[in-house]
Motif scaffolding. Structure first.
Motif, PDB file in Angstrom:
ATOM      1  N   ALA A   8      39.341  41.232  36.400  1.00 16.85           N
ATOM      2  CA  ALA A   8      38.762  39.893  36.516  1.00 16.85           C
ATOM      3  C   ALA A   8      37.807  39.557  35.392  1.00 16.85           C
ATOM      4  CB  ALA A   8      38.038  39.758  37.866  1.00 16.85           C
ATOM      5  N   ASN A   9      37.250  40.562  34.728  1.00 16.51           N
ATOM      6  CA  ASN A   9      36.262  40.288  33.685  1.00 16.51           C
ATOM      7  C   ASN A   9      36.877  40.188  32.296  1.00 16.51           C
ATOM      8  OD1 ASN A   9      33.605  39.636  33.179  1.00 16.51           O
ATOM      9  ND2 ASN A   9      32.892  41.740  33.003  1.00 16.51           N
ATOM     10  N   GLY A  10      38.201  40.273  32.206  1.00 11.15           N
ATOM     11  CA  GLY A  10      38.872  40.055  30.928  1.00 11.15           C
ATOM     12  C   GLY A  10      39.086  38.571  30.679  1.00 11.15           C
ATOM     13  N   PRO A  11      39.584  38.211  29.502  1.00 11.86           N
ATOM     14  CA  PRO A  11      39.765  36.788  29.174  1.00 11.86           C
ATOM     15  C   PRO A  11      40.672  36.050  30.151  1.00 11.86           C
ATOM     16  CG  PRO A  11      39.967  38.145  27.205  1.00 11.86           C
ATOM     17  CD  PRO A  11      39.924  39.087  28.357  1.00 11.86           C
ATOM     18  N   THR A  12      41.799  36.643  30.521  1.00 11.81           N
ATOM     19  CA  THR A  12      42.693  36.000  31.488  1.00 11.81           C
ATOM     20  C   THR A  12      42.106  36.068  32.887  1.00 11.81           C
ATOM     21  OG1 THR A  12      44.644  36.556  30.159  1.00 11.81           O
ATOM     22  CG2 THR A  12      45.016  35.999  32.475  1.00 11.81           C
ATOM     23  N   GLY A  13      41.493  37.193  33.248  1.00 12.97           N
ATOM     24  CA  GLY A  13      40.930  37.353  34.579  1.00 12.97           C
ATOM     25  C   GLY A  13      39.843  36.343  34.891  1.00 12.97           C
ATOM     26  N   ARG A  14      39.004  36.039  33.920  1.00 17.88           N
ATOM     27  CA  ARG A  14      37.953  35.046  34.144  1.00 17.88           C
ATOM     28  C   ARG A  14      38.557  33.658  34.367  1.00 17.88           C
ATOM     29  NH1 ARG A  14      33.156  36.504  29.738  1.00 17.88           N
ATOM     30  NH2 ARG A  14      32.684  38.606  30.547  1.00 17.88           N
ATOM     31  N   ALA A  29      36.615  39.414  42.773  1.00 21.27           N
ATOM     32  CA  ALA A  29      36.772  39.714  41.350  1.00 21.27           C
ATOM     33  C   ALA A  29      36.399  41.176  41.125  1.00 21.27           C
ATOM     34  CB  ALA A  29      35.886  38.799  40.517  1.00 21.27           C
ATOM     35  N   VAL A  30      37.392  41.979  40.776  1.00 21.67           N
ATOM     36  CA  VAL A  30      37.187  43.419  40.642  1.00 21.67           C
ATOM     37  C   VAL A  30      36.938  43.745  39.171  1.00 21.67           C
ATOM     38  CG1 VAL A  30      38.102  45.702  41.156  1.00 21.67           C
ATOM     39  CG2 VAL A  30      38.794  43.731  42.560  1.00 21.67           C
ATOM     40  N   THR A  31      35.791  44.361  38.891  1.00 18.05           N
ATOM     41  CA  THR A  31      35.435  44.699  37.524  1.00 18.05           C
ATOM     42  C   THR A  31      34.533  45.920  37.528  1.00 18.05           C
ATOM     43  OG1 THR A  31      34.165  43.983  35.569  1.00 18.05           O
ATOM     44  CG2 THR A  31      33.561  42.988  37.670  1.00 18.05           C
ATOM     45  N   ARG A  32      34.632  46.722  36.483  1.00 14.34           N
ATOM     46  CA  ARG A  32      33.761  47.887  36.356  1.00 14.34           C
ATOM     47  C   ARG A  32      32.345  47.493  35.951  1.00 14.34           C
ATOM     48  NH1 ARG A  32      36.544  52.071  32.441  1.00 14.34           N
ATOM     49  NH2 ARG A  32      36.893  50.139  31.285  1.00 14.34           N
ATOM     50  N   GLN A  33      32.171  46.252  35.489  1.00 14.14           N
ATOM     51  CA  GLN A  33      30.862  45.791  35.023  1.00 14.14           C
ATOM     52  C   GLN A  33      30.481  44.499  35.746  1.00 14.14           C
ATOM     53  OE1 GLN A  33      32.069  45.661  30.869  1.00 14.14           O
ATOM     54  NE2 GLN A  33      30.940  47.545  30.449  1.00 14.14           N
ATOM     55  N   PRO A  34      30.165  44.591  37.028  1.00 11.69           N
ATOM     56  CA  PRO A  34      29.896  43.372  37.806  1.00 11.69           C
ATOM     57  C   PRO A  34      28.692  42.574  37.306  1.00 11.69           C
ATOM     58  CG  PRO A  34      29.299  45.342  39.042  1.00 11.69           C
ATOM     59  CD  PRO A  34      30.065  45.816  37.849  1.00 11.69           C
ATOM     60  N   ARG A  43      32.371  31.228  47.315  1.00  8.64           N
ATOM     61  CA  ARG A  43      33.594  31.892  47.788  1.00  8.64           C
ATOM     62  C   ARG A  43      34.020  33.053  46.899  1.00  8.64           C
ATOM     63  NH1 ARG A  43      37.014  28.498  46.805  1.00  8.64           N
ATOM     64  NH2 ARG A  43      35.932  26.508  46.601  1.00  8.64           N
ATOM     65  N   LEU A  44      33.111  33.506  46.060  1.00  7.67           N
ATOM     66  CA  LEU A  44      33.402  34.598  45.136  1.00  7.67           C
ATOM     67  C   LEU A  44      32.626  35.851  45.522  1.00  7.67           C
ATOM     68  CD1 LEU A  44      34.549  35.759  42.442  1.00  7.67           C
ATOM     69  CD2 LEU A  44      32.510  34.817  41.322  1.00  7.67           C
ATOM     70  N   THR A  45      33.345  36.970  45.595  1.00  9.00           N
ATOM     71  CA  THR A  45      32.732  38.294  45.730  1.00  9.00           C
ATOM     72  C   THR A  45      33.020  39.070  44.457  1.00  9.00           C
ATOM     73  OG1 THR A  45      33.048  38.303  48.133  1.00  9.00           O
ATOM     74  CG2 THR A  45      32.656  40.427  47.055  1.00  9.00           C
ATOM     75  N   VAL A  46      31.981  39.441  43.740  1.00  8.84           N
ATOM     76  CA  VAL A  46      32.142  40.260  42.537  1.00  8.84           C
ATOM     77  C   VAL A  46      31.973  41.714  42.960  1.00  8.84           C
ATOM     78  CG1 VAL A  46      31.334  40.746  40.204  1.00  8.84           C
ATOM     79  CG2 VAL A  46      31.255  38.401  41.093  1.00  8.84           C
ATOM     80  N   PHE A  47      33.056  42.473  42.815  1.00 14.33           N
ATOM     81  CA  PHE A  47      33.087  43.849  43.314  1.00 14.33           C
ATOM     82  C   PHE A  47      33.121  44.820  42.152  1.00 14.33           C
ATOM     83  CE2 PHE A  47      35.583  47.594  44.684  1.00 14.33           C
ATOM     84  CZ  PHE A  47      34.714  48.071  45.666  1.00 14.33           C
ATOM     85  N   GLY A  48      32.164  45.744  42.127  1.00 13.21           N
ATOM     86  CA  GLY A  48      32.129  46.768  41.086  1.00 13.21           C
ATOM     87  C   GLY A  48      33.097  47.885  41.415  1.00 13.21           C
ATOM     88  N   VAL A  51      39.896  50.919  38.992  1.00 14.42           N
ATOM     89  CA  VAL A  51      41.278  51.116  39.430  1.00 14.42           C
ATOM     90  C   VAL A  51      41.712  52.569  39.392  1.00 14.42           C
ATOM     91  CG1 VAL A  51      42.056  48.789  38.853  1.00 14.42           C
ATOM     92  CG2 VAL A  51      42.201  50.614  37.124  1.00 14.42           C
ATOM     93  N   HIS A  52      40.957  53.423  38.719  1.00 22.56           N
ATOM     94  CA  HIS A  52      41.286  54.845  38.686  1.00 22.56           C
ATOM     95  C   HIS A  52      40.828  55.571  39.948  1.00 22.56           C
ATOM     96  CE1 HIS A  52      42.776  54.957  34.560  1.00 22.56           C
ATOM     97  NE2 HIS A  52      41.778  54.170  34.224  1.00 22.56           N
ATOM     98  N   GLN A  53      40.094  54.889  40.817  1.00 27.05           N
ATOM     99  CA  GLN A  53      39.568  55.506  42.029  1.00 27.05           C
ATOM    100  C   GLN A  53      40.183  54.838  43.258  1.00 27.05           C
ATOM    101  OE1 GLN A  53      35.289  55.321  41.848  1.00 27.05           O
ATOM    102  NE2 GLN A  53      35.192  56.440  39.913  1.00 27.05           N
ATOM    103  N   GLN A  54      40.947  55.602  44.032  1.00 25.95           N
ATOM    104  CA  GLN A  54      41.669  55.041  45.170  1.00 25.95           C
ATOM    105  C   GLN A  54      40.739  54.401  46.200  1.00 25.95           C
ATOM    106  OE1 GLN A  54      45.404  55.148  45.830  1.00 25.95           O
ATOM    107  NE2 GLN A  54      44.421  53.424  46.834  1.00 25.95           N
ATOM    108  N   ASP A  55      39.625  55.033  46.513  1.00 27.17           N
ATOM    109  CA  ASP A  55      38.712  54.464  47.505  1.00 27.17           C
ATOM    110  C   ASP A  55      38.186  53.109  47.065  1.00 27.17           C
ATOM    111  OD1 ASP A  55      39.082  56.688  49.040  1.00 27.17           O
ATOM    112  OD2 ASP A  55      37.145  57.615  48.577  1.00 27.17           O
TER     113      ASP A  55
END
Length: 231
Positions: A8-14, A29-34, A43-48, A51-55
């Motif tokens: 979500a934090n890439g150019p297309t994701g945003r 919005a899933v990103t490693r850098q929330p 209506r937006l949840t920014v989630f840190g 994708v390498h972690q299943q949980d």
């Protein structure tokens, strides 16, 4: 609709996140850098997440109606696993939470074909170099991602844009099954196509191309702005 957006934090994701919110959807919005995510909305949840972690992926997908992947990593010589590991974890989480619809961004370069208007330089020199040398590890991993999606029983769509570039607004773009004889895709159109795919079952179990024909860059402009990062 509640949509989980990976990358979500890439150019297309945003762009995709903004369009989905404007259309009235709830977005995770899933990103490693929330902390760096630039959009705020009720209506937006920014989630840190990672994708390498299943949980982490499980948490991001719980409660979603659809998943959209706009994952992106830069070219590199070392093996790349973000696309395949990410989609493997996403597929597992979707099964666990009963989510069926997914659209994922790949690239036309995973199955390069000549373009009728491109000419010798692009078709015989530049495209083979990008697909087979400069971007080899990236496109190899995209192929693994595509194989995992095609082998799944999800309602998947693989989206293969052409050369990506920036435009200020969505155009009258075209989305077609299979290869399109056109080289360029505006990111804003790619985002709009992904959102359409989340909202409907069109092109389920298909590979599609997204084509922008308005205000395309020249080959030099595309290389300068996208490959070399100069604006």
């Amino acid at each position: 609709m509640r949509i989980s957006v990976f990358g979500a934090n890439g150019p297309t994701g945003r762009l995709l996140t903004g369009q989905a919110l404007a259309a009235g959807h709830d977005v995770v919005a899933v990103t490693r850098q929330p902390a760096e995510f630039p959009i705020e909305h009720d209506r937006l949840t920014v989630f840190g997440g990672d994708v390498h972690q299943q949980d982490s992926v499980d948490t991001a997908i719980a409660g979603a109606d659809a998943v959209l992947s706009a994952l992106g990593v830069p070219y590199g010589k070392e093996p790349i696993t973000t696309y395949s590991n990410g989609i493997r974890h996403i597929i597992a989480a979707m099964h666990r939470h009963g989510v069926r619809r997914i659209a994922a961004v790949s690239s036309s370069a995973v199955d390069p074909k000549p373009y009728s208007e491109a000419g010798f330089l692009f078709n015989r020199v530049l495209q083979p170099y990008i697909a087979g040398v400069m971007g080899k590890t990236l496109y190899d991993d995209m192929r693994r991602m595509e194989s995992l999606l095609r082998a799944s029983d999800l309602a998947w769509t693989i989206v293969r844009p052409g050369g990506l570039y920036e435009l200020p607004a969505v155009t009258d773009y075209t989305m077609v099954e299979g290869h399109a004889d056109h080289r360029y895709t505006a990111r804003v159109d790619l985002a709009a196509a992904l959102l359409r795919l989340a909202e409907e079952d069109r092109f389920a179990h298909r590979i599609v191309s997204v084509v922008t024909t308005t205000d395309n860059p020249s080959l030099f402009q595309l290389i300068r702005t996208e490959a070399l990062g100069k604006h």
